[in-house]
Design an enzyme around this catalytic site. Structure first.
Site, PDB file in Angstrom:
ATOM      1  N   THR A 268     127.808  75.040  13.489  1.00 29.24           N
ATOM      2  CA  THR A 268     128.618  74.649  14.607  1.00 29.24           C
ATOM      3  C   THR A 268     130.083  74.265  14.129  1.00 29.24           C
ATOM      4  O   THR A 268     130.422  73.778  13.155  1.00 29.24           O
ATOM      5  CB  THR A 268     127.918  73.502  15.261  1.00 29.24           C
ATOM      6  OG1 THR A 268     128.750  72.903  16.257  1.00 29.24           O
ATOM      7  CG2 THR A 268     127.798  72.305  14.383  1.00 29.24           C
TER       8      THR A 268
ATOM      9  N   HIS B 120     122.511  70.965  25.599  1.00 25.90           N
ATOM     10  CA  HIS B 120     123.156  71.894  26.712  1.00 25.90           C
ATOM     11  C   HIS B 120     122.341  72.700  27.354  1.00 25.90           C
ATOM     12  O   HIS B 120     122.933  73.724  27.966  1.00 25.90           O
ATOM     13  CB  HIS B 120     124.293  72.689  25.584  1.00 25.90           C
ATOM     14  CG  HIS B 120     125.343  71.930  25.054  1.00 25.90           C
ATOM     15  ND1 HIS B 120     126.213  72.429  24.272  1.00 25.90           N
ATOM     16  CD2 HIS B 120     125.892  70.652  25.292  1.00 25.90           C
ATOM     17  CE1 HIS B 120     127.161  71.552  23.719  1.00 25.90           C
ATOM     18  NE2 HIS B 120     126.878  70.439  24.405  1.00 25.90           N
TER      19      HIS B 120
ATOM     20  N   ALA C 289     123.645  80.527   7.223  1.00 24.79           N
ATOM     21  CA  ALA C 289     122.667  79.368   7.001  1.00 24.79           C
ATOM     22  C   ALA C 289     121.120  79.967   6.701  1.00 24.79           C
ATOM     23  O   ALA C 289     120.377  79.378   6.364  1.00 24.79           O
ATOM     24  CB  ALA C 289     122.350  78.556   8.485  1.00 24.79           C
TER      25      ALA C 289
ATOM     26  N   CYS D 236     117.139  74.318  40.775  1.00 24.94           N
ATOM     27  CA  CYS D 236     117.581  74.755  42.367  1.00 24.94           C
ATOM     28  C   CYS D 236     118.782  73.685  42.692  1.00 24.94           C
ATOM     29  O   CYS D 236     118.495  72.373  42.279  1.00 24.94           O
ATOM     30  CB  CYS D 236     116.531  74.630  43.170  1.00 24.94           C
ATOM     31  SG  CYS D 236     116.794  74.421  44.881  1.00 24.94           S
TER      32      CYS D 236
HETATM   33  C1  BJW Z   1     127.482  80.268  11.144  1.00 28.27           C
HETATM   34  C2  BJW Z   1     126.769  81.620  10.813  1.00 28.27           C
HETATM   35  C3  BJW Z   1     125.833  81.720  10.044  1.00 28.27           C
HETATM   36  C4  BJW Z   1     128.503  81.781  12.264  1.00 28.27           C
HETATM   37  N1  BJW Z   1     125.385  80.718   9.395  1.00 28.27           N
HETATM   38  N2  BJW Z   1     126.986  79.184  10.162  1.00 28.27           N
HETATM   39  C5  BJW Z   1     139.769  66.800  25.364  1.00 28.27           C
HETATM   40  C6  BJW Z   1     139.416  66.290  23.883  1.00 28.27           C
HETATM   41  C7  BJW Z   1     138.114  66.030  23.681  1.00 28.27           C
HETATM   42  C8  BJW Z   1     137.077  66.352  24.740  1.00 28.27           C
HETATM   43  C9  BJW Z   1     137.233  67.085  25.783  1.00 28.27           C
HETATM   44  C10 BJW Z   1     138.698  67.072  25.899  1.00 28.27           C
HETATM   45  N3  BJW Z   1     138.757  67.985  27.141  1.00 28.27           N
HETATM   46  C11 BJW Z   1     137.318  67.966  27.790  1.00 28.27           C
HETATM   47  C12 BJW Z   1     136.558  67.595  26.925  1.00 28.27           C
HETATM   48  C13 BJW Z   1     135.113  67.580  27.050  1.00 28.27           C
HETATM   49  C14 BJW Z   1     134.187  68.804  26.658  1.00 28.27           C
HETATM   50  C15 BJW Z   1     134.913  69.233  25.301  1.00 28.27           C
HETATM   51  O1  BJW Z   1     134.505  69.033  24.365  1.00 28.27           O
HETATM   52  N4  BJW Z   1     135.897  70.140  25.283  1.00 28.27           N
HETATM   53  C16 BJW Z   1     136.498  70.563  24.217  1.00 28.27           C
HETATM   54  C17 BJW Z   1     136.423  72.185  24.043  1.00 28.27           C
HETATM   55  C18 BJW Z   1     137.679  70.096  24.152  1.00 28.27           C
HETATM   56  N5  BJW Z   1     133.117  68.710  26.690  1.00 28.27           N
HETATM   57  C19 BJW Z   1     132.349  68.361  27.694  1.00 28.27           C
HETATM   58  O2  BJW Z   1     132.763  68.767  28.931  1.00 28.27           O
HETATM   59  C20 BJW Z   1     130.735  68.262  27.735  1.00 28.27           C
HETATM   60  N6  BJW Z   1     130.489  67.095  28.509  1.00 28.27           N
HETATM   61  C21 BJW Z   1     130.970  65.993  28.617  1.00 28.27           C
HETATM   62  O3  BJW Z   1     131.901  65.634  27.526  1.00 28.27           O
HETATM   63  O4  BJW Z   1     130.567  65.133  29.383  1.00 28.27           O
HETATM   64  C22 BJW Z   1     131.141  63.605  29.342  1.00 28.27           C
HETATM   65  C23 BJW Z   1     130.070  62.717  28.698  1.00 28.27           C
HETATM   66  C24 BJW Z   1     129.419  62.802  27.573  1.00 28.27           C
HETATM   67  C25 BJW Z   1     128.594  61.958  27.014  1.00 28.27           C
HETATM   68  C26 BJW Z   1     128.282  60.861  27.827  1.00 28.27           C
HETATM   69  C27 BJW Z   1     128.905  60.824  29.003  1.00 28.27           C
HETATM   70  C28 BJW Z   1     129.704  61.690  29.550  1.00 28.27           C
HETATM   71  C29 BJW Z   1     129.605  69.142  28.067  1.00 28.27           C
HETATM   72  C30 BJW Z   1     130.063  70.462  26.921  1.00 28.27           C
HETATM   73  C31 BJW Z   1     129.286  71.497  27.495  1.00 28.27           C
HETATM   74  C32 BJW Z   1     129.281  72.584  26.426  1.00 28.27           C
HETATM   75  N7  BJW Z   1     128.525  73.865  26.859  1.00 28.27           N
HETATM   76  C33 BJW Z   1     128.623  74.994  26.170  1.00 28.27           C
HETATM   77  C34 BJW Z   1     128.160  76.257  27.078  1.00 28.27           C
HETATM   78  C35 BJW Z   1     126.725  76.360  26.955  1.00 28.27           C
HETATM   79  C36 BJW Z   1     126.495  77.472  28.112  1.00 28.27           C
HETATM   80  C37 BJW Z   1     126.243  78.604  27.222  1.00 28.27           C
HETATM   81  O5  BJW Z   1     125.377  78.775  26.345  1.00 28.27           O
HETATM   82  O6  BJW Z   1     126.647  79.519  27.896  1.00 28.27           O
HETATM   83  O7  BJW Z   1     127.800  75.142  25.200  1.00 28.27           O
HETATM   84  S1  BJW Z   1     130.320  75.434  25.375  1.00 28.27           S
HETATM   85  C38 BJW Z   1     129.777  76.400  24.061  1.00 28.27           C
HETATM   86  O8  BJW Z   1     130.154  75.504  22.811  1.00 28.27           O
HETATM   87  C39 BJW Z   1     128.094  76.201  24.115  1.00 28.27           C
HETATM   88  C40 BJW Z   1     127.676  75.323  22.712  1.00 28.27           C
HETATM   89  O9  BJW Z   1     126.486  74.976  22.610  1.00 28.27           O
HETATM   90  C41 BJW Z   1     128.920  74.710  22.415  1.00 28.27           C
HETATM   91  C42 BJW Z   1     129.325  74.483  20.843  1.00 28.27           C
HETATM   92  O10 BJW Z   1     129.642  75.832  20.235  1.00 28.27           O
HETATM   93  P1  BJW Z   1     129.135  76.019  18.729  1.00 28.27           P
HETATM   94  O11 BJW Z   1     127.389  75.823  18.888  1.00 28.27           O
HETATM   95  O12 BJW Z   1     129.807  74.987  17.685  1.00 28.27           O
HETATM   96  O13 BJW Z   1     129.428  77.501  18.530  1.00 28.27           O
HETATM   97  P2  BJW Z   1     130.578  78.016  17.832  1.00 28.27           P
HETATM   98  O14 BJW Z   1     130.901  79.450  18.418  1.00 28.27           O
HETATM   99  O15 BJW Z   1     132.125  77.275  18.411  1.00 28.27           O
HETATM  100  O16 BJW Z   1     130.869  78.072  16.366  1.00 28.27           O
HETATM  101  C43 BJW Z   1     129.758  78.659  15.549  1.00 28.27           C
HETATM  102  C44 BJW Z   1     129.934  78.212  13.977  1.00 28.27           C
HETATM  103  O17 BJW Z   1     128.913  78.830  13.353  1.00 28.27           O
HETATM  104  C45 BJW Z   1     131.216  78.719  13.568  1.00 28.27           C
HETATM  105  O18 BJW Z   1     131.829  77.587  12.822  1.00 28.27           O
HETATM  106  C46 BJW Z   1     130.877  79.999  12.538  1.00 28.27           C
HETATM  107  O19 BJW Z   1     131.402  79.842  11.315  1.00 28.27           O
HETATM  108  C47 BJW Z   1     129.473  79.373  12.128  1.00 28.27           C
HETATM  109  N8  BJW Z   1     128.475  80.384  11.929  1.00 28.27           N
HETATM  110  N9  BJW Z   1     127.519  82.559  11.701  1.00 28.27           N
HETATM  111  C48 BJW Z   1     125.902  79.504   9.562  1.00 28.27           C
HETATM  112  N10 BJW Z   1     125.201  82.793   9.876  1.00 28.27           N
HETATM  113 ZN    ZN Z   2     114.750  74.136  45.774  1.00 30.68          ZN
END
Ligand code: BJW
Ligand code: ZN
Length: 252
Positions: free
Chosen positions: A192, A119, A235, A127
């Site tokens: 995650t 990500h 974790a 740019c």
């Molecule tokens: C602990 C803890 C401790 C706490 N110990 N644990 C409908 C259905 C299916 C998919 C889609 C849909 N509509 C759209 C989509 C696609 C979309 C998507 O998935 N949307 C869903 C929301 C439905 N995805 C995309 O658009 C992606 N691109 C894509 O699909 O392109 C098409 C394609 C793919 C592959 C090939 C070809 C084409 C892009 C996704 C980009 C995500 N970007 C973000 C923002 C980044 C920017 C930023 O940082 O500001 O990335 S979203 C955000 O969520 C961030 C994270 O990396 C990502 C995942 O979150 P994560 O890491 O799971 O965090 P949390 O907060 O959700 O969970 C934390 C967990 O930790 C919890 O469970 C806690 O319990 C736990 N925890 N403390 C252990 N101490």
């Molecule tokens: Zn440039």
């Protein structure tokens, strides 16, 4: 650590997927939990290309604050444990893919080339005109009302954006990840929620091709039923115990 947790086989590839939860104990907010990063920021406004097109200043204010906060935090025992696992077993056998945009895996001891940031990376900017990606710790918007950042190549002068994968954009390294998932014998997910695709689909893909699946999370994630083994807890406390057991067992 319960003796029932699985141990990877010698010379057998493992895929490890990390999410925001692994950095929570370092002081970086997760996204979806109470008090998380998005509680005061609409996702569409700060994590989509449309949001950036509509209001780049708001998006840069959000990322500027996170870039500056990153300078104040440190890796925790979970980052160090994964680095030790990679250093001992080798990065080919411990393929580490992170959804996180922080650099705590590297600062915890993982080699930069041994961490795939699917990500993007908070410390990098891109740019929009020439596509150049630059790693920089320079403050991007020190004055919230000041000029928006532009390309380091003044002859280009294009607008900079965070080197981050927003919703609707294609994550980095998908071919490498697919190849590793197709051959891994073990899949481990740490901190995650399992709601963002394509990362949320890696567990099912690995399980489908016969890998043993293991999860470490504070709360059971969306796809918890696909884990063969699941360890609930912070974790930073649970992961080092498992890594210690793995390294002790494989050393025998
Ligand atoms: C602990 C803890 C401790 C706490 N110990 N644990 C409908 C259905 C299916 C998919 C889609 C849909 N509509 C759209 C989509 C696609 C979309 C998507 O998935 N949307 C869903 C929301 C439905 N995805 C995309 O658009 C992606 N691109 C894509 O699909 O392109 C098409 C394609 C793919 C592959 C090939 C070809 C084409 C892009 C996704 C980009 C995500 N970007 C973000 C923002 C980044 C920017 C930023 O940082 O500001 O990335 S979203 C955000 O969520 C961030 C994270 O990396 C990502 C995942 O979150 P994560 O890491 O799971 O965090 P949390 O907060 O959700 O969970 C934390 C967990 O930790 C919890 O469970 C806690 O319990 C736990 N925890 N403390 C252990 N101490
Ligand atoms: Zn440039």
């Amino acid at each position: 650590m319960p003796p029932t947790l699985p141990i990877p086989l010698h010379n057998s590839p493992m895929v490890i997927l990390t999410g925001a939860g692994i950095s929570a104990e370092s002081g970086i907010k997760t996204f979806r939990e109470a008090g998380g990063l998005w509680e005061n920021h609409p996702i569409e406004a700060v994590a989509t290309p449309q949001g950036f097109a509509n209001n780049p200043r708001l998006v840069w204010q959000f990322y500027h604050a996170r870039r500056e906060q990153l300078k104040t935090v440190s890796p925790n025992p979970a980052h160090h444990a994964l680095a030790q696992l990679q250093q001992t077993l080798g990065p080919d056998d411990v393929f580490l893919v992170t959804q996180n945009v922080d650099d705590l895996h590297q600062r915890g001891g993982s080699a930069p080339q041994a961490v795939l940031h699917m990500h993007g990376e908070l410390r990098k900017v891109r740019c929009r005109r020439c596509g150049t990606v630059t790693e920089t710790d320079a403050p991007m918007l020190p004055d919230p009302e000041g000029p928006l950042p532009t390309c380091f190549d003044t002859a280009c002068g294009g607008a900079l954006r965070p080197h981050i994968v927003w919703f609707g954009e294609v994550p980095f390294g998908m071919d490498d990840i697919a190849a590793k998932l197709a051959t891994c014998s073990m899949f481990v997910a740490i901190g995650t929620s399992g709601v963002v695709y394509p990362a949320a689909g890696f567990l099912a893909a690995a399980k489908h091709q016969g890998a043993t699946t293991l999860g470490f999370n504070l709360e059971p994630p969306e796809n918890a039923e696909l884990f063969d083994y699941f360890v609930q807890g912070p974790a930073g406390q649970t992961l080092p115990d498992w890594v210690d057991t793995v390294l002790e067992t494989l050393a025998c």
